[in-house]
Enzyme design. Sequence first.
Site, mmCIF file in Angstrom:
data_model
loop_
_atom_site.group_PDB
_atom_site.id
_atom_site.type_symbol
_atom_site.label_atom_id
_atom_site.label_comp_id
_atom_site.label_asym_id
_atom_site.label_seq_id
_atom_site.Cartn_x
_atom_site.Cartn_y
_atom_site.Cartn_z
ATOM 1 C CG ASP A 80 -1.894 1.110 1.284
ATOM 2 O OD1 ASP A 80 -2.637 1.257 0.295
ATOM 3 O OD2 ASP A 80 -1.927 1.833 2.294
ATOM 4 C CD GLU A 87 -2.025 2.603 -3.554
ATOM 5 O OE1 GLU A 87 -3.080 3.196 -3.826
ATOM 6 O OE2 GLU A 87 -1.623 2.426 -2.386
#
Length: 641
Positions: free
Chosen positions: A343, A372
Site C-alpha cells: 500500500d 501501489e
Amino acid sequence: MRIFNSRDNECKSPFGSVREGENIHFKITIPRYLGCSSAILALKDDLSGDTVSYSMFWCGMPDENNEQWELDLSNISTGLYWYHFSLDTKQGRKYIMRGWGGEGYFSHTNNDPRYQLLCYDKDFQTPSWLPGGIMYQIFPDRFYFSGEKKEGIYPDKKLHDEWYKIPDWRPDENGIVTNSDFFQGDLKGITEKLDYLQELGVNCIYLNPIFEAYSNHRYDTGDYEKIDPVLGTEEDFKELCSEAKKRGMYIINDGVFSHTGSDSKYFNRQGRYPQNGAYNSKNSPYYTWYKFMDWPNIYHSWWGFDTLPEVEELSYSFDRYINGENGIIRKWMKCGNSGWRLDVADELPDPFIQHIREAIKAENPDALLLGEVWEDASIKESYSSRRRFLYGKQLDSVMNYPFRDAILGFLDCGDGRDMVEMITCILENYPRPVIRCLMNLLGTHDTERVITLLAGERQNGRGREWQANTSLTPSQREYGLKRMRLASGIQFTLPGVPCIYYGDEAGVEGYKDPFNRAPFPWGKEDKGLTEWYKQLAKLRSYCSCLKDGDFKEFGSYERTMGYIRYDDTDELLCVFNAANFPIDFIVPKEFEDGEALLGTILNGRDLEIPANSCAFVKISADKKHISEEPENNEVIPEPAD
C-alpha cells in the site's frame, strides 16, 4: 529517411530499458548536406546530474543523400539516464532531441525533451508463475459469506444480516463515517468460490487487508499478527492458500506499513488492548514507531486522518518487526501466501522497501512484491527524490494505472493514436521483467466501478446521498455492458497481467467509496458479461504471445485503436472500435487467412467491427512477418444504417 527513433531496432537496440552490462547499439542518420564532422551521444545520469559524452563512429551511407553514425555502449551502471545526440556541422552545433512517438528531430538547443534510458540490475528476476495469468482483487468483507458465525468480534461492529444492500454511508452522531459495518464475507467464503475463480482463469488472488482492524477496509491495522475475527482464523487462511495452490492459484496479501490504526495494540488510543501502546506510555515498546510532535495527542497521521497514525518505517524496532527473520512478512508467507502488495509504496522509504524485498525473497525467491504507484513508476518522485522502484532491488512490478488511464481515455473520446502512445511510453520506460508482471487494472477499491464510469452520469462532486440513490438506467446499463467488453478486451491483450476487481465481471455498479465496495451479487450476476470474461481468459491461454510477447501499434486512428502482440509462436491482431458506428479495417496481408476469434468476422483482409466492439485475429509463426512494415493501416468509417 528517419533521423532516429528510440523504438526502431535499426536506430536503437534493444528496445526500451536494458539490463546492466547489456550492449546497446545506437545509429543515427544525418543528411550529407549538413557536413557533419562529429557526432556525440550525451548521456546524463539522473542521480548525479553528470553528463558523459561518447563519440560515435561514421559507418557509411545508406544512400547518396545520407550518412550514418553509430555507437555500441555496454558500460553503464544501474540507474536512470537521459540522452540526446550532439552534432558538429557546417551549420553549427545541432542536437537530436526526442519528439512524439520516440521520433528524433533537429534542434538548436539541448533543452528540449531528451530520451529516457533505465538500466536495471543484471540479476533482476520476477516471479515465473504470474506472466500469462489473470489476477483477481477481493475486498474480503464483500465477496462471499460462508455462513459460519465467528467468535471474538468487537461488539461495536455492525454485522449486516442482509447481503444485497448498499454499505452504510451516513455519518454517525459525530459526523464521522466509521466504516464499521460488515457483511461478514470471510476467508472460508473465498475458499468456497475458488472453483468459480478458476473458471475465470484466475491464477493470482490479491486480498485487500485481512488483519485485525476496526474498519471494514482494514487499512487501519490493529494487529498484524492476527486475522480479523470477522474473516476467520489463521487456519482458515492456511486452508485458503493450500486449496488455491491445488488449483494453480497464488495468494498475495495487502501490506499496509506506512501507518497503523489509532485503535491498535501498537498505538492503543482507544484503550481497547490490555498492553500500553505508544499513545499510553513513552515506555511502550512501540513508542519509537510513531512521530509525535506533542505526545500523546499531536502526531503525524496519514493524510491528516488522526485514526491512521504514521509509522517511522526506519525505526529499527518496526523494521525488524515487519522484515526480520521472524517478522510479519515471513510469518504470513510461512502460512502459504506467495507475495505482497505494498500500500502507498511511494510513501515508504527506499531502504524499507529493499528490506521487504530481502525478507520476501529469503522466504521464497519466486514470490511477488507489487507496489501501489499511480504514475509512471520509472520516473516517480516523492519526498524530493527520484524513486528507485524498478531498478531490481525493490519492487517486482506495480499497479499499472497509466494503462487504465489510456484505456478509459480512449473510451472517453480519446484518439487511439494518443492512447497507444501512452501505452508504448510505459513499455519503453519499464524493464522487461517488470512488464511481464504489470498489474493491469480497470477498477480497484480506490476507484469508481468501471461500468459506472463508462456509462453513468458523472458524479461532478455530488455527495454521498446522490451517489447512494443513483444507478444506471436500463439504456445506460446496456451501453455500459458493451463498453465493459471493449475495455476488458484491451485490458486482457496488453502486455502484463489483467486484474479483475471483484464483481466487475458481474456488472457491479457504484460510485466512490463505499459504493464501489458493495457485496458480490451472487445469483444476480450479468451472466453474459461473466461469460465474456471467461472467453477472454481462454483467449489468453490460447495465444502464446499474450504471455510475454512484444507489442507493436497497428492502425490506430481517431476512435480506433489497434496493435499486434507477437512472439516466436504466434501473433495476434487486436482492433478496438470505440465509435458509435461500425468500421471496416484493412488487416495486414499476412492476416488475411488468419483465425478470427471471439465473434470476429474476417473476409479476406476486410475486418468488420461493429460499434463499440473489438476484433482479434491470430496467425501462427509460419505466417509471421512482423519485422516488415504494415502494408496498409487504413481505417474506413462506415455510417450506421
